[in-house]
Design an enzyme around this catalytic site. Structure first.
Site, mmCIF file in Angstrom:
data_model
loop_
_atom_site.group_PDB
_atom_site.id
_atom_site.type_symbol
_atom_site.label_atom_id
_atom_site.label_comp_id
_atom_site.label_asym_id
_atom_site.label_seq_id
_atom_site.Cartn_x
_atom_site.Cartn_y
_atom_site.Cartn_z
ATOM 1 N N HIS A 1 4.318 -3.266 4.876
ATOM 2 C CA HIS A 1 3.533 -4.347 4.288
ATOM 3 C C HIS A 1 3.553 -5.564 5.202
ATOM 4 C CE1 HIS A 1 3.127 -7.792 1.298
ATOM 5 N NE2 HIS A 1 1.998 -7.128 1.167
ATOM 6 N N LYS B 1 -9.335 -6.200 -1.390
ATOM 7 C CA LYS B 1 -8.733 -6.389 -2.712
ATOM 8 C C LYS B 1 -9.673 -5.896 -3.792
ATOM 9 C CE LYS B 1 -4.973 -8.445 -1.333
ATOM 10 N NZ LYS B 1 -3.679 -7.748 -1.459
HETATM 11 MG MG MG Z 1 -0.681 -5.197 -1.267
#
Ligand code: MG
Length: 367
Positions: free
Chosen positions: A304, A173
């Protein structure tokens, strides 16, 4: 194959590792610790039972279950469970004025999964074989080890463990308030893992265009494989501009619902790597259509997470693309995901090959 019974449940599972991204945090800004899993069981008059589910982190779970129970169940009773296309259209049109995207579409995905599970069980085939049998396994990348609250040494420990298992690479992230923090962290991870490791980053819609452009240019220098969700998911024009201005591929799609939203991105040349979430997109039926759109536009598909069901589409219709290792709902299922040497295989069972045991339902059930 008439549908005789519809049962719904809502589970709340602890995440194996708390998550925090540029757009999601939990109480008082801390990590998110639980995942919601609305579940539907659809049973035919012959006693074939299909399992479907949705997921959410921070809200909407009760409402999703309510759509399943109050709106969709009455529409399904008495229908032919094999008519997944007809039933998808029926549910879509019935709730179109309040749906099309978001929790209604996620409820619709749960129904669609259950219908495919039934179809596979009746045919005595795994769903990926019904879809097309494009391949027998898919490479996996590690994605549950790079959250914003983790230090670089913590991330490196997790990432090295993924790579030792033979995984294809890792994703971390980005999306701190100060983007310089993110660039420094990616640089340190690149240094720690070496030049040859596949690294992707995910900003979860954190930034505006100028910030994303600046960060993207830094990421290009660090040989990052893709820049995921740089901008707000509604901003098609901004993504088109960014995709044109940067060499690093722009990946997105997890927050889009239905083929229509993907089509708008593809027509605008606003996405390089297409990432439908099988639940948010509307289920297996819709994700296959999105994969066809992407194929025609010559854009790769990288599903995803939701790996337990994504593997069916990944092996059914995609000849490339990875599985995102994110074991968020793995604890719900009777059998663990089959991952060997960095590759995942669909369960060698009819349908989705997934089951939720009664004691798991009792343990995680939200009344
Ligand atoms: Mg993502």
């Amino acid at each position: 194959m008439r549908i005789a019974e519809v049962q719904t449940e809502l589970l709340r599972l602890p995440l194996p590792r708390p998550m925090m991204s540029g757009s999601s945090s939990g109480a008082k800004g801390g990590p998110v610790t639980h995942i919601n899993m609305p579940v539907i069981f659809i049973t035919t008059e012959d006693g074939v039972r299909g399992l479907g589910y949705a997921w959410s982190l921070l809200g909407g779970a009760n409402a999703t279950r309510s759509v399943l129970r109050e709106d969709f169940a009455p529409l399904l009773i008495g229908e032919d469970a094999l008519d997944h296309e007809r039933l998808w259209q029926r549910l879509y049109r019935r709730l179109q004025s309040v749906g099309r995207h978001g929790l209604v579409m996620q409820a619709q995905a749960a129904v669609d999964l259950a219908l495919w599970d039934i179809k596979g069980k009746i045919a005595n085939l795994p769903v990926y074989k019904l879809l097309g049998g494009a391949r027998e396994r898919a490479p996996v990348y590690g994605s549950d080890g790079g959250w914003l609250y983790m230090s670089v040494p913590q991330m490196l420990t997790e990432f090295e463990a993924y790579l030792e298992q033979g995984m294809a690479g890792v994703k971390m992230k980005i999306g701190h308030d100060d983007p310089a923090v993110d660039v420094a962290r990616v640089r340190e991870v690149r240094k720690g893992l070496g030049d040859n490791v596949w690294i992707a980053v995910d900003a979860n819609q954190k930034w505006d265009y100028p910030t994303a452009l600046r960060v993207g240019r830094e990421l290009e220098q660090l040989n990052v494989a893709w820049f995921e969700e740089p901008l707000l998911c509604e901003d098609i024009a901004g993504h088109a501009r960014l995709a044109s201005d940067l060499d690093i591929p722009i990946a997105l799609g997890e927050t889009l619902g239905s083929r229509f939203e993907f089509d708008a991105y593809l027509r605008a040349d606003a996405v390089d790597i297409v990432q439908p979430d099988i639940i948010r997109a509307g289920g297996i039926t819709e994700t296959v259509k999105i994969a066809t759109l992407a194929d025609a536009a010559q854009r790769p598909v990288e599903l995803h997470h939701m790996m337990e069901v994504s593997i069916q589409v990944a092996c059914g219709v995609l000849q490339s693309g990875k599985i995102e290792f994110m074991p968020w709902i793995t604890a719900a299922f009777a059998e663990p995901a089959i991952i060997e040497d960095g590759y995942m295989r669909p369960p060698p069972k009819a349908g989705l090959g997934l089951d939720i045991a009664d004691d798991i339902l009792a343990r995680y059930r939200v009344e």
